[in-house]
Design an enzyme around this catalytic site. Structure first.
Site, PDB file in Angstrom:
ATOM      1  N   VAL A   1       0.834  -1.191   0.000  1.00 44.58           N
ATOM      2  CA  VAL A   1       0.000   0.000   0.000  1.00 44.58           C
ATOM      3  C   VAL A   1       0.874   1.249   0.000  1.00 44.58           C
ATOM      4  CG1 VAL A   1      -0.254  -0.015   2.530  1.00 44.58           C
ATOM      5  CG2 VAL A   1      -1.984   1.132   1.135  1.00 44.58           C
ATOM      6  N   CYS A   2       0.394   2.279  -0.670  1.00 42.55           N
ATOM      7  CA  CYS A   2       0.986   3.609  -0.696  1.00 42.55           C
ATOM      8  C   CYS A   2       2.400   3.580  -1.287  1.00 42.55           C
ATOM      9  CB  CYS A   2       0.952   4.209   0.712  1.00 42.55           C
ATOM     10  SG  CYS A   2       1.117   5.995   0.776  1.00 42.55           S
ATOM     11  N   HIS A   3       3.448   3.816  -0.488  1.00 42.03           N
ATOM     12  CA  HIS A   3       4.822   3.771  -0.962  1.00 42.03           C
ATOM     13  C   HIS A   3       5.421   2.365  -0.900  1.00 42.03           C
ATOM     14  CE1 HIS A   3       4.417   8.111  -0.343  1.00 42.03           C
ATOM     15  NE2 HIS A   3       5.468   8.255  -1.133  1.00 42.03           N
TER      16      HIS A   3
END
Length: 176
Positions: free
Chosen positions: A105-107
Site C-alpha cells: 500500500v501507498c509507498h
C-alpha cells in the site's frame, strides 16, 4: 495462514500497518512483524512519531517458505529503508518467486520495484511512484485497489483512504 508484515525499524505509516494487521487477525490468520533489526519499530502519523510495535523476528532469520503471504505497508521512509537492505529485498523477491500473494500500500511498492518483480505487472501506489513503477517495467494505474493475477497475486493500493478496500482485497486474495 502466516502473513509476514515487513517493515524497517522506523518510518512505517501506522494506519497502513494496524489496519491490515487487524483485518488479518480478525480473519483468524497469524500476522508476523518482520523487520531488519530486532526490538521495536517506530511508526508515524505522516511525519509525526506515533506508536512503537514489537518486532517478532528479523528478516535474516526467516525464509519466504515460512509464510503464506506478505504485506508491505507504506510510509515514505519505511520502503525507502527497506529497499536499501539486501536481505529485505531478497526476502520480497523470494516470496514472489514462490508464488505467494503480496500486498503493498501507498509507498510500499518501492520495495517491489527494488526487488525487480513489477516487470509486466499492473499495480497502483501513491502517485509519486508512478515513474519508478513504469521505469521498472510495470504498468501504473490510478485505482483504489489493483489485483494483478500474474505468477502470484499482487494486491496494491494507493493511500490510507483506500485501506477498507485494500483490507477486503487482501483477505479475499490471501484466502483464495
Amino acid at each position: 495462514m502466516r502473513i509476514a508484515f515487513l517493515m524497517a525499524p522506523e518510518g512505517v505509516e501506522q494506519v497502513e500497518l494496524t489496519d491490515p494487521w487487524q483485518a488479518v487477525t480478525g480473519a483468524g490468520h497469524e500476522p508476523v512483524l518482520v523487520s531488519t533489526r530486532p526490538g521495536h519499530i517506530q511508526a508515524f502519523h505522516h511525519l509525526d512519531k506515533a506508536d512503537t510495535f514489537p518486532v517478532d523476528t528479523v528478516v535474516s532469520q526467516v525464509e519466504a517458505e515460512d509464510f503464506d503471504g506478505l504485506v508491505l505497508p507504506g510510509g515514505v521512509a519505511n520502503p525507502d529503508f527497506l529497499r536499501m537492505d539486501e536481505r529485505a529485498v531478497s526476502f520480497v523477491r523470494d516470496v514472489v518467486r514462490r508464488g505467494r500473494p503480496v500486498a503493498a500500500v501507498c509507498h510500499g511498492p518501492w520495495t517491489l520495484v527494488e526487488a525487480d518483480v513489477v516487470r509486466g505487472r499492473t499495480l497502483t501506489s501513491w502517485p509519486s511512484l508512478r515513474t519508478d513503477i513504469r521505469n521498472a517495467g510495470g504498468t501504473w494505474v490510478d485505482e483504489q485497489v489493483r489485483i494483478d493475477q500474474g505468477p502470484n497475486k499482487l494486491i496494491t493500493s494507493r493511500r490510507p483512504d483506500d485501506l477498507k478496500a485494500f483490507d477486503e482485497a487482501i483477505l479475499t486474495e490471501f484466502a483464495a
